[in-house]
Write a protein that holds these residues in place. Sequence first.
Motif, mmCIF file in Angstrom:
data_model
loop_
_atom_site.group_PDB
_atom_site.id
_atom_site.type_symbol
_atom_site.label_atom_id
_atom_site.label_comp_id
_atom_site.label_asym_id
_atom_site.label_seq_id
_atom_site.Cartn_x
_atom_site.Cartn_y
_atom_site.Cartn_z
ATOM 1 N N THR A 30 0.825 -1.203 0.000
ATOM 2 C CA THR A 30 0.000 0.000 0.000
ATOM 3 C C THR A 30 0.860 1.255 0.000
ATOM 4 O OG1 THR A 30 -0.114 -0.107 2.411
ATOM 5 C CG2 THR A 30 -1.920 -1.105 1.179
ATOM 6 N N LYS A 32 1.810 4.937 1.309
ATOM 7 C CA LYS A 32 1.748 5.621 2.601
ATOM 8 C C LYS A 32 2.066 7.099 2.403
ATOM 9 C CE LYS A 32 3.207 1.491 5.137
ATOM 10 N NZ LYS A 32 4.192 0.914 6.089
ATOM 11 N N ASP A 103 -2.337 3.310 3.106
ATOM 12 C CA ASP A 103 -2.170 3.281 4.553
ATOM 13 C C ASP A 103 -2.063 4.733 4.994
ATOM 14 O OD1 ASP A 103 -1.285 3.225 7.172
ATOM 15 O OD2 ASP A 103 0.153 1.618 6.860
ATOM 16 N N LYS A 105 -2.386 5.958 8.237
ATOM 17 C CA LYS A 105 -2.249 6.098 9.689
ATOM 18 C C LYS A 105 -1.319 7.245 10.097
ATOM 19 C CE LYS A 105 -3.316 1.269 10.805
ATOM 20 N NZ LYS A 105 -3.535 0.826 9.396
ATOM 21 N N LEU A 276 -7.997 4.131 11.251
ATOM 22 C CA LEU A 276 -7.352 4.157 9.939
ATOM 23 C C LEU A 276 -6.595 5.452 9.660
ATOM 24 C CD1 LEU A 276 -10.232 2.503 7.890
ATOM 25 C CD2 LEU A 276 -8.143 1.426 8.768
#
Length: 343
Positions: A30, A32, A103, A105, A276
């Motif tokens: 993924t 980021k 992602d 986060k 998330l």
Amino acid sequence: MSRFRLSAIIVPTLLAASAPGAPGAMAAETVKPKVMVITMFGSETKPWLENEKTATRIAVPGFPKEYPDVACSAEGLCVLTTAMGYANAASTLSALIYSPLFDLKQTYFIIAGIAGVDPSKGTLGSAHWARFAIDGSLRHEIDPRQVPAGWTDGVLALGAKAPGEKAQWGSGTEVYRLNEKLLQKAFALSRETELTDSEEAHAYRAHYAQEAAKAKPVVSICDTLSSDSYWHGSMIAESMANWATLMTQGEGSYCTTQMEDNATLTALRRGADAGLLDFDRIGLLRTASNFDREGGDQTPVESLTAKSGGFGPSTVNAYRVASTVAKAIIGDWNTWANGVPGN
């Protein structure tokens, strides 16, 4: 308006340690993003695509047909376009948040778009970082022709019996307060940004007596009011100002008005609640493309339909101010990765 016309290709990028993929292949890992910029329509997106090396295009299922992908740079900057209005904003952000392609986060989100502005608090081309985002639509309204004697207007909070009373029930999305630490950091980083202006905007300011309206554009902190309705005029604006004060218990005072932010923030809030993303990593910037009411020598209709000269400067300044903060975050990622730095 610009439009992404690229096929659904995810190319190799330094954003994530993904293996090279053939056209149409999915990334091995993924992406980021360090910073995700949220724009609402093509003219807001255009300066980012023209000035940043966002060569990677990632098509996201659930995105609007006219803006089907996220544009990313190798350094970690990504830009998406939601399309205008509450429904588009919430739907596009939800598609992003729950996509396995990203992602988020550690990602910082910067909403960067244009808006109307209260002439007592800003001018054409001015840039405003928001502390509060207030929904201007979740309420009761009685037609002005049927407002009871003694009422200032026909606007009531949900469950209230008269204007000025606090709401008795609601949706939970009426007010969002952004992270103060990030707000102050973003303002400090961008307050000296050189803003563009136009001769047309300079001339149009003559319609207004307010000092802020007549001044050159600057960067400031002030609140934003969301509504799917593109309202306009001094009487509605006065009512909206009272509403913003009521809904923030006297702490907020709007200066910009737009059509997406509470919906965008609701989608992001849901994503944060799901673990998330980090809601404390959201900055909200709106730049003034027009005044939200008429000048002293105008009717509301004349003001609404006038060409003020603010549109071009507002789209450029949204990029200049927001990109200053985005580049500071990406350029010092080791400091920002674990949260907003102190000084």
